[in-house]
Design a protein around this motif. Structure first.
Motif, short mmCIF file in Angstrom:
data_model
loop_
_atom_site.label_atom_id
_atom_site.label_comp_id
_atom_site.label_asym_id
_atom_site.label_seq_id
_atom_site.Cartn_x
_atom_site.Cartn_y
_atom_site.Cartn_z
N GLY A 175 -36.08 1.39 -30.79
CA GLY A 175 -37.04 1.39 -29.66
C GLY A 175 -38.09 2.49 -29.77
N ALA A 176 -37.70 3.61 -30.36
CA ALA A 176 -38.63 4.74 -30.44
C ALA A 176 -39.59 4.62 -31.62
N PHE A 177 -39.12 3.96 -32.70
CA PHE A 177 -39.88 4.07 -33.95
C PHE A 177 -40.45 2.77 -34.49
N VAL A 178 -40.06 1.63 -33.91
CA VAL A 178 -40.58 0.36 -34.42
C VAL A 178 -42.11 0.35 -34.28
N LEU A 216 -28.33 9.93 -32.88
CA LEU A 216 -29.71 9.45 -32.98
C LEU A 216 -30.37 9.96 -34.27
N ALA A 217 -30.12 11.23 -34.58
CA ALA A 217 -30.69 11.80 -35.82
C ALA A 217 -30.15 11.05 -37.03
N LEU A 218 -28.87 10.70 -36.98
CA LEU A 218 -28.22 9.96 -38.08
C LEU A 218 -28.86 8.58 -38.25
N GLU A 219 -29.06 7.88 -37.15
CA GLU A 219 -29.67 6.54 -37.20
C GLU A 219 -31.12 6.63 -37.69
N THR A 220 -31.81 7.68 -37.27
CA THR A 220 -33.22 7.86 -37.63
C THR A 220 -33.36 8.08 -39.14
N LYS A 221 -32.43 8.86 -39.69
CA LYS A 221 -32.47 9.15 -41.14
C LYS A 221 -32.35 7.86 -41.96
N LYS A 222 -31.71 6.84 -41.38
CA LYS A 222 -31.50 5.59 -42.13
C LYS A 222 -32.78 4.76 -42.25
N LEU A 223 -33.79 5.04 -41.42
CA LEU A 223 -34.98 4.18 -41.38
C LEU A 223 -35.86 4.42 -42.61
N ASP A 271 -40.47 -5.01 -48.36
CA ASP A 271 -39.59 -5.66 -47.37
C ASP A 271 -38.56 -4.73 -46.73
N LYS A 272 -38.29 -3.60 -47.38
CA LYS A 272 -37.28 -2.69 -46.81
C LYS A 272 -37.89 -1.72 -45.79
N THR A 273 -39.21 -1.63 -45.77
CA THR A 273 -39.85 -0.60 -44.94
C THR A 273 -39.76 -0.90 -43.45
N PHE A 274 -39.32 0.12 -42.72
CA PHE A 274 -39.22 0.01 -41.26
C PHE A 274 -40.42 0.69 -40.60
N ILE A 275 -40.84 1.82 -41.17
CA ILE A 275 -41.96 2.57 -40.59
C ILE A 275 -43.12 2.67 -41.58
N ARG A 313 -45.67 25.01 -29.92
CA ARG A 313 -46.20 26.30 -29.47
C ARG A 313 -45.61 26.69 -28.11
N GLU A 314 -45.29 25.69 -27.31
CA GLU A 314 -44.74 25.98 -25.97
C GLU A 314 -43.21 25.97 -25.96
N GLY A 315 -42.58 25.96 -27.14
CA GLY A 315 -41.12 26.14 -27.19
C GLY A 315 -40.32 24.93 -27.64
N ALA A 316 -40.96 23.79 -27.81
CA ALA A 316 -40.21 22.60 -28.23
C ALA A 316 -39.81 22.74 -29.71
N LYS A 317 -38.75 22.01 -30.08
CA LYS A 317 -38.31 22.04 -31.49
C LYS A 317 -38.25 20.63 -32.04
N VAL A 318 -38.46 20.56 -33.37
CA VAL A 318 -38.36 19.26 -34.04
C VAL A 318 -36.93 19.12 -34.55
N LEU A 319 -36.20 18.11 -34.05
CA LEU A 319 -34.84 17.88 -34.51
C LEU A 319 -34.84 17.06 -35.79
N GLU A 320 -35.84 16.19 -35.91
CA GLU A 320 -35.89 15.28 -37.06
C GLU A 320 -37.35 14.91 -37.30
#
Ligand code: NAP
Length: 474
Positions: free
Chosen positions: A273-276, A302-309, A317-321, A342-349
């Motif tokens: 839902g987030a990346f399609v 979620l990070a685990l599932e994201t790494k699979k994309l 044909d294999k490309t999702f993104i 800059r305002e404190g957020a972090k990138v998890l993936e």
């Protein structure tokens, strides 16, 4: 390179001045469209007005056969159309094929729906002042419909407008996205060249100086059906005058993951839902509120599932993104990520890009007033936010200027029924992502996300027909 041409009524027209469209992945020139003039727009509208006399009179079986013929031709050319989508907007082939399949279904659904659209009788003796009559209402076409479509579903969203509009007896002028002119042209050509076609019932014009205003402000269209961004929707609404208007606008879809949810299943669905389509979906999942007790576990899943994309070449044909649509889109995404960091957020993936491809990006430690959280990001970026309860998540979801679709993952039935009643959006999904859309459903947002509903039955009833009341006295 394929060349889109105008259709001024059923007549094809080109011009010397063209704009080339480049594939967002490899920058190859894939198509072009002719720059249109105000005069072209006016001529298309005039032809539609004349044709609407015929479309209105035409028998329904002809219009149904017309749509069925187009759907069948599309069915025999699925791969060709999927390639056109991938060429123009860089949508990965697996999803481009899915869009073609949906487009066929949208056209067939529109044809079948029209059989059951009708009026009903009413009793004029219901009031003491009434008298016995034969009274009923019927639905009649509005006449001319103006359809304006966006880039992100360049085939199916064209079908969502022209199929219900034509089958309900209207003539249509279509102005597709400048990013995907050939998608619209190729589909329109199937309609116009069909043996069941009604002469001049469909026109296609493209961008050019004065075109948008000439179309929108004209009194010829009796309905404008627009799908696109909130800012353009706001411009249009100021210019429409007295006519029906349907605005299918942007969103900021969110979900709540309750502690009772199946976390593994939810994480798998949320990654989709987030990346399609690189997050370039009006109901792309942008905010994930997670019950604090399962936040860490869900974030890991979620990070685990994201790494699979698979990220990369959309023709593979294999490309999702694949790539985002253009430089502006990726620049906006990168700036919003940088500002949040800059305002404190972090990138998890994720968080990095190669050309127009942005890795699927999960942000944590965000604040709810950051742009990546509260505005429509339209990129493969999702934010994770811990919440003490469903009530808290609901408050955050509803505290948004948008209201297209929300969802909730839970095994608690009473929480699910509360969400259905309480979430302030045009659609609520239980135990799946808010990115879920079936083409048959009434689809459209609350608040800034728009006015009106799409989905063949709802578009025909709300946009493309009007109610005529009939009273027969003896
Ligand atoms: P956009 O920039 O708003 O453009 C949409 C269409 O409007 C294009 O055909 C565009 O033409 C045309 N347009 C631009 N300026 C106009 C004006 N002043 N008057 C009339 N028409 C004008 O949107 P987009 O970038 O293509 O699509 C992404 C947006 O659409 C997102 O916000 C997304 O959420 C929304 N969307 C909503 C839904 C829904 O069903 N709610 C579905 C899909 C997308 P040009 O291309 O020539 O500029």
């Amino acid at each position: 390179m394929t060349k889109a041409k105008m259709f001024l009524g059923s007549e094809e027209k080109s011009t010397q001045n063209i704009i080339e469209v480049k594939n967002p992945f490899n920058s190859n020139v894939v198509s072009s469209y002719p720059i249109c003039s105000e005069g072209d727009a006016r001529l298309a509208l005039l032809k539609a007005k004349t044709a609407s006399v015929e479309t209105k009179k035409s028998p329904l079986h002809q219009r149904i056969s017309w749509l069925e013929d187009v759907a069948n031709k599309l069915e025999s050319n699925k791969e060709k159309f999927a390639k056109i989508i991938c060429d123009e907007v860089g949508k990965p082939m697996i999803f481009a094929r899915g869009e073609v399949n949906r487009c066929i279904e949208t056209i067939r659904l529109s044809a079948h729906t029209m059989i059951n659209i009708g009026g009903e009788s009413f009793d004029t003796t219901a009031m003491p002042s009434g008298k016995k009559t034969l009274a009923f209402f019927k639905r009649v076409p509005v006449g001319v419909a103006l359809a304006i479509t966006p880039f992100n579903f360049p085939l199916n969203l064209v079908a969502h407008k022209i199929a219900p509009a034509l089958v309900s007896g209207n003539a249509v002028v279509l102005k597709p996205s400048s990013a995907a002119p050939f998608c619209a042209y190729a589909l329109a050509k199937l309609f116009i060249q069909s043996p069941y076609s009604i002469h001049d019932a469909l026109s296609v014009v493209y961008s050019g100086e004065g075109v948008n205003d000439a179309l929108v402000a004209s009194e010829i269209p009796r309905v404008i059906s627009f799908t696109g961004s909130v800012p353009v929707g706001k411009i249009i609404i100021k210019k429409v005058g007295i006519k029906k208007v349907a605005l299918e606008l942007g969103g900021n879809a969110a979900t709540f993951i309750d502690k009772s949810a199946n976390l593994k299943e939810a994480a798998k669905k949320c990654a989709v839902g987030a990346f399609v389509n690189s997050g370039q979906v009006c109901i792309s999942l942008q905010r994930i509120y997670v019950h604090v007790e399962v936040y860490d576990e869900f974030a890991e899943l979620l990070a685990l599932e994201t790494k699979k994309l698979v990220v990369g070449n959309p023709y593979d044909d294999k490309t999702f993104i694949g790539p985002m649509i253009d430089e502006d889109a990726i620049d906006k995404a990168k700036i919003w990520i940088a500002n949040a960091k800059r305002e404190g957020a972090k990138v998890l993936e994720g968080g990095n890009n190669r050309g127009l491809i942005l890795e699927p990006t999960i942000m944590v430690d965000v604040k709810e007033d950051m742009n990546i959280v509260c505005q429509e990001v339209f990129a493969p970026i999702v934010s994770l936010i811990a919440k003490e309860s469903y009530e808290e998540a609901k408050k955050s979801m509803n505290d948004s200027e948008f209201g297209l679709q929300y969802s909730i993952f839970t095994s608690d039935l009473s929480m699910a029924t509360s969400a259905i009643d309480e979430l302030d959006a045009g659609g609520v999904v239980i135990n799946d992502i808010p990115t879920l859309r079936f083409d048959i459903q009434p689809y459209g947002g609350f608040k800034q996300s728009g006015i009106g509903k799409e989905g063949p039955r709802f578009a025909i009833e709300e946009d493309y027909t009007q109610v005529k009341s009939v009273v027969i006295c003896s």
